[in-house]
Design an enzyme around this catalytic site. Structure first.
Site, PDB file in Angstrom:
ATOM      1  N   SER A  26     -10.187 -31.449-110.530  1.00  6.53           N
ATOM      2  CA  SER A  26     -10.713 -30.083-110.687  1.00  6.53           C
ATOM      3  C   SER A  26     -11.443 -29.939-112.017  1.00  6.53           C
ATOM      4  O   SER A  26     -11.840 -28.851-112.401  1.00  6.53           O
ATOM      5  CB  SER A  26      -9.560 -29.071-110.607  1.00  6.53           C
ATOM      6  OG  SER A  26      -8.541 -29.415-111.521  1.00  6.53           O
ATOM      7  N   ASN A 113       2.368 -27.097-113.819  1.00  3.35           N
ATOM      8  CA  ASN A 113       2.459 -25.916-112.948  1.00  3.35           C
ATOM      9  C   ASN A 113       2.547 -24.615-113.738  1.00  3.35           C
ATOM     10  O   ASN A 113       1.886 -23.631-113.403  1.00  3.35           O
ATOM     11  CB  ASN A 113       3.644 -26.045-111.992  1.00  3.35           C
ATOM     12  CG  ASN A 113       3.498 -27.253-111.080  1.00  3.35           C
ATOM     13  OD1 ASN A 113       2.426 -27.868-111.021  1.00  3.35           O
ATOM     14  ND2 ASN A 113       4.562 -27.609-110.378  1.00  3.35           N
ATOM     15  N   THR A 158     -25.456  12.815 -93.637  1.00  6.85           N
ATOM     16  CA  THR A 158     -24.298  12.243 -92.944  1.00  6.85           C
ATOM     17  C   THR A 158     -24.870  11.624 -91.683  1.00  6.85           C
ATOM     18  O   THR A 158     -25.852  12.152 -91.134  1.00  6.85           O
ATOM     19  CB  THR A 158     -23.236  13.303 -92.582  1.00  6.85           C
ATOM     20  OG1 THR A 158     -23.790  14.217 -91.632  1.00  6.85           O
ATOM     21  CG2 THR A 158     -22.757  14.084 -93.805  1.00  6.85           C
ATOM     22  N   HIS A 159     -24.305  10.522 -91.264  1.00  2.00           N
ATOM     23  CA  HIS A 159     -24.865   9.766 -90.118  1.00  2.00           C
ATOM     24  C   HIS A 159     -26.322   9.390 -90.372  1.00  2.00           C
ATOM     25  O   HIS A 159     -27.069   9.180 -89.423  1.00  2.00           O
ATOM     26  CB  HIS A 159     -24.761  10.558 -88.816  1.00  2.00           C
ATOM     27  CG  HIS A 159     -23.421  11.172 -88.574  1.00  2.00           C
ATOM     28  ND1 HIS A 159     -22.429  10.559 -87.837  1.00  2.00           N
ATOM     29  CD2 HIS A 159     -22.883  12.342 -89.011  1.00  2.00           C
ATOM     30  CE1 HIS A 159     -21.354  11.329 -87.802  1.00  2.00           C
ATOM     31  NE2 HIS A 159     -21.596  12.420 -88.518  1.00  2.00           N
ATOM     32  N   SER A 280     -44.951 -10.512-101.587  1.00  2.99           N
ATOM     33  CA  SER A 280     -44.924 -11.395-100.430  1.00  2.99           C
ATOM     34  C   SER A 280     -45.952 -12.491-100.634  1.00  2.99           C
ATOM     35  O   SER A 280     -47.018 -12.254-101.194  1.00  2.99           O
ATOM     36  CB  SER A 280     -45.262 -10.594 -99.170  1.00  2.99           C
ATOM     37  OG  SER A 280     -45.711 -11.466 -98.139  1.00  2.99           O
ATOM     38  N   LYS A 286     -47.176  -5.966-100.183  1.00  4.61           N
ATOM     39  CA  LYS A 286     -45.721  -5.825-100.188  1.00  4.61           C
ATOM     40  C   LYS A 286     -45.118  -5.741-101.584  1.00  4.61           C
ATOM     41  O   LYS A 286     -45.547  -6.382-102.514  1.00  4.61           O
ATOM     42  CB  LYS A 286     -45.060  -7.019 -99.470  1.00  4.61           C
ATOM     43  CG  LYS A 286     -45.222  -7.003 -97.967  1.00  4.61           C
ATOM     44  CD  LYS A 286     -44.560  -5.820 -97.276  1.00  4.61           C
ATOM     45  CE  LYS A 286     -43.058  -5.866 -97.293  1.00  4.61           C
ATOM     46  NZ  LYS A 286     -42.512  -6.903 -96.414  1.00  4.61           N
ATOM     47  N   GLU A 293     -31.333  -6.212-102.512  1.00  2.13           N
ATOM     48  CA  GLU A 293     -30.908  -6.948-101.312  1.00  2.13           C
ATOM     49  C   GLU A 293     -29.934  -8.063-101.685  1.00  2.13           C
ATOM     50  O   GLU A 293     -28.963  -8.329-100.970  1.00  2.13           O
ATOM     51  CB  GLU A 293     -32.117  -7.522-100.587  1.00  2.13           C
ATOM     52  CG  GLU A 293     -32.974  -6.448 -99.939  1.00  2.13           C
ATOM     53  CD  GLU A 293     -34.309  -6.993 -99.457  1.00  2.13           C
ATOM     54  OE1 GLU A 293     -34.572  -6.911 -98.265  1.00  2.13           O
ATOM     55  OE2 GLU A 293     -35.088  -7.501-100.285  1.00  2.13           O
ATOM     56  N   TYR A 320       5.019 -24.485-106.247  1.00  2.00           N
ATOM     57  CA  TYR A 320       3.628 -24.909-106.418  1.00  2.00           C
ATOM     58  C   TYR A 320       3.213 -25.882-105.315  1.00  2.00           C
ATOM     59  O   TYR A 320       3.982 -26.745-104.906  1.00  2.00           O
ATOM     60  CB  TYR A 320       3.427 -25.573-107.792  1.00  2.00           C
ATOM     61  CG  TYR A 320       2.008 -26.088-107.974  1.00  2.00           C
ATOM     62  CD1 TYR A 320       1.008 -25.235-108.411  1.00  2.00           C
ATOM     63  CD2 TYR A 320       1.668 -27.408-107.649  1.00  2.00           C
ATOM     64  CE1 TYR A 320      -0.303 -25.688-108.539  1.00  2.00           C
ATOM     65  CE2 TYR A 320       0.363 -27.863-107.775  1.00  2.00           C
ATOM     66  CZ  TYR A 320      -0.620 -26.994-108.220  1.00  2.00           C
ATOM     67  OH  TYR A 320      -1.913 -27.435-108.346  1.00  2.00           O
ATOM     68  N   GLN A 325      -4.921 -25.176-106.296  1.00  2.00           N
ATOM     69  CA  GLN A 325      -6.039 -25.526-107.174  1.00  2.00           C
ATOM     70  C   GLN A 325      -7.338 -24.853-106.696  1.00  2.00           C
ATOM     71  O   GLN A 325      -8.268 -24.668-107.480  1.00  2.00           O
ATOM     72  CB  GLN A 325      -6.206 -27.050-107.204  1.00  2.00           C
ATOM     73  CG  GLN A 325      -7.311 -27.540-108.089  1.00  2.00           C
ATOM     74  CD  GLN A 325      -7.196 -29.026-108.356  1.00  2.00           C
ATOM     75  OE1 GLN A 325      -6.382 -29.452-109.171  1.00  2.00           O
ATOM     76  NE2 GLN A 325      -7.977 -29.830-107.658  1.00  2.00           N
ATOM     77  N   LYS A 328      -9.217 -21.570-108.487  1.00  2.00           N
ATOM     78  CA  LYS A 328     -10.151 -21.494-109.619  1.00  2.00           C
ATOM     79  C   LYS A 328     -11.549 -21.103-109.186  1.00  2.00           C
ATOM     80  O   LYS A 328     -12.139 -20.154-109.709  1.00  2.00           O
ATOM     81  CB  LYS A 328     -10.251 -22.825-110.367  1.00  2.00           C
ATOM     82  CG  LYS A 328      -8.982 -23.458-110.823  1.00  2.00           C
ATOM     83  CD  LYS A 328      -8.161 -22.634-111.755  1.00  2.00           C
ATOM     84  CE  LYS A 328      -6.856 -23.371-112.023  1.00  2.00           C
ATOM     85  NZ  LYS A 328      -6.188 -23.867-110.771  1.00  2.00           N
TER      86      LYS A 328
HETATM   87  N1  ARG Z   1      -5.211 -28.760-111.497  1.00  2.00           N
HETATM   88  C1  ARG Z   1      -4.004 -28.212-110.959  1.00  2.00           C
HETATM   89  C2  ARG Z   1      -4.274 -26.794-110.447  1.00  2.00           C
HETATM   90  O1  ARG Z   1      -5.257 -26.246-110.774  1.00  2.00           O
HETATM   91  C3  ARG Z   1      -2.977 -28.181-112.025  1.00  2.00           C
HETATM   92  C4  ARG Z   1      -1.559 -28.253-111.543  1.00  2.00           C
HETATM   93  C5  ARG Z   1      -1.223 -29.548-111.014  1.00  2.00           C
HETATM   94  N2  ARG Z   1       0.156 -29.675-110.784  1.00  2.00           N
HETATM   95  C6  ARG Z   1       0.615 -30.598-109.960  1.00  2.00           C
HETATM   96  N3  ARG Z   1       1.872 -30.656-109.816  1.00  2.00           N
HETATM   97  N4  ARG Z   1      -0.178 -31.420-109.353  1.00  2.00           N
HETATM   98  O2  ARG Z   1      -3.513 -26.214-109.715  1.00  2.00           O
END
Ligand code: ARG
Length: 465
Positions: A26, A113, A158-159, A280, A286, A293, A320, A325, A328
């Site tokens: 990651s 974790n 409205t509508h 355009s 245009k 949009e 966990y 992951q 993110k």
């Molecule tokens: N890169 C992992 C995440 O974003 C970190 C945690 C990893 N922990 C594990 N036990 N593999 O969740």
């Protein structure tokens, strides 16, 4: 052994498959947590020192190495190290590279974790401040825009059918209200983001008795999590955040849709600045509202991130799981998109012009004062349902003879009901229609002026936070 394996080398005899290694990593995106992880790591090192796991000298060495890395942050310094599994293992490997065995002590009583949850929360807490700022800026442009055309009137719909006239400022304030709720919602989310999971370790709680409350104070968290299993598997805060972003985008999308309609030749109320429009490649005449949009389109993208995160989490057993992951990119993308849309919406609003005459004309065509006539009859003792019926018939007469209500003669109106007198024409007047909506939240000029004043006050307070 590759760096990737230094975290768990003992148990393994074979190296990771290279493709899997990339799949598992990651680092490409979670490097955004670099500074947050360093700050949390420094706080953890200090906690370890307080319970004697690290000596004063050891803490000093770790702290200065991590602080040096913090200062480097923002440079593309670690592009070459992309083989790290994630930013957390990257930081640790850098620490070990700098300090040798001492660097290996930092991970005492901690797991990735609780580490990842901590860095993520710390980072998000600060990013929310920036979003709040962008919301405030857009609120300010809405109020500026309301005041720039303080006297302007718009047909309300409205509508998508002409309904009743409203002040342009009233329309602006409608979006101001939505953003006010968005701001409140973000602030509430921020409180729940701001809870410290560090000390939960892998899932059972840290094996060394660090003072978690002290760590929380040091990192500016409002509290500590109360259950280690929950703390490492909870992503409610991320889902709430993408949910709050979704509502912001929903509001921006409706704003965009209103303006896209209003800038068509059919409505013709507003003109967008060239700065936020495109032409355009084929049709020379245009001028397209691409900025709006795209805002409308990106709403779908942010909703998708929100839903994606919900689905990712729904079947996970405690605690966990690596599925998490995926949180993110959902959060990063929601954040970036929401911020960009807030900023672009502000630029659109700052540069928009209103055709007051045309908007006002539209507000006086299409029987937008029919309800005012019904209210007039009610004031003369006619029950509302009967008044509604009578006015309906007069509208029909107008439609059949191509006239507005105000163009009918007094005799024609009195033929419908003789409670109507010459003062009926005042009731049909646009200004009287507006001033009749004299309730809190209504579109009467005095009420809207008051709401604008309150809005200005609120912006003033917000800017001091
Ligand atoms: N890169 C992992 C995440 O974003 C970190 C945690 C990893 N922990 C594990 N036990 N593999 O969740």
């Amino acid at each position: 052994m590759s760096e990737r394996h230094s975290l768990w080398g003992g148990r393994f005899t074979a190296a990771a498959d290279e493709t899997f290694g990339e799949f598992n990593s990651s680092f490409d995106f979670d490097r955004r947590l670099f500074s947050a992880d360093l700050k949390a790591s420094i706080a953890h090192a200090r906690a370890l020192k307080r319970i004697g796991v690290l000596s004063i000298g050891e803490l000093a060495a770790i702290e200065s190495t991590l602080t040096a890395m913090l200062e480097e942050a923002g440079n593309a310094l670690f592009a070459s190290e992309a083989e790290s599994e994630d930013v957390h293992s990257f930081i640790e490997s850098r620490l070990v590279a700098a300090l040798g065995d001492l660097g290996k002590k930092l991970h005492t009583g901690r797991s990735r974790n609780d580490q990842v949850a901590t860095a993520f929360r710390l980072w998000l807490r600060e990013e929310i401040d920036r979003i709040l700022h962008c919301i405030g800026d857009l609120q300010t442009s809405l109020i500026n825009l309301a005041e720039r055309y303080e006297n302007a009137v718009l047909p309300g719909y409205t509508h998508l059918q002409r309904a009743q006239p409203v002040l342009w400022a009233h329309w602006c304030l409608a979006y101001f209200e939505m953003l006010r709720r968005d701001r409140q919602r973000m602030l509430e989310v921020q409180h729940r983001v701001n809870i410290l999971p560090l000390g939960s370790a892998a899932l059972a709680g840290s094996g060394v008795s660090i003072d978690r409350e002290e760590v929380a104070r040091e990192l500016g968290f409002e509290g500590v999590s109360r259950n280690s299993v929950d703390a490492v598997s909870d992503r409610d805060f991320a889902i709430e955040f993408t949910g709050a972003c979704s509502l912001i985008l929903l509001h921006l999308s409706r704003l965009a849709e209103d303006l896209i309609l209003y800038c068509t030749a059919e409505f013709g109320f507003v003109t967008l600045s060239d700065a936020v429009s495109t032409g355009s490649s084929l049709m020379p005449q245009k001028k397209n509202p691409d900025a709006l949009e795209l805002i409308r389109g990106k709403a779908g993208r942010v909703f998708g991130r929100h839903l994606g995160l919900l689905v990712t989490m729904k079947g996970l057993p405690l605690a966990y799981n690596k599925d998490m992951q995926e949180d993110k990119e959902a959060v990063f993308d929601s954040l970036d998109t929401t911020r960009d849309c807030l900023i672009v919406a502000r630029i659109v609003m700052d540069n928009l012009s209103l055709d007051e005459a045309r908007a006002q004309r539209a507000a006086t065509r299409g029987y937008l004062n029919a309800t005012d006539l019904a209210d007039y009859l009610v004031r003369r003792g006619v029950p509302f349902r009967d008044a509604h019926e009578v006015v309906g018939r007069l509208v029909l007469l107008g439609l059949n003879t191509n006239r507005e209500l105000g163009d009918l003669t007094l005799e024609e109106m009195r033929a419908a009901t003789d409670v109507i007198e010459a003062d009926v024409f005042d009731a049909l007047d646009l200004e009287n229609s507006l001033s009749g909506k004299d309730v809190i939240g209504g579109t009467a000029r005095n009420r809207v002026a008051e709401e604008l004043r309150v809005a200005r006050e609120l912006l003033e307070q917000q800017s001091k936070l």
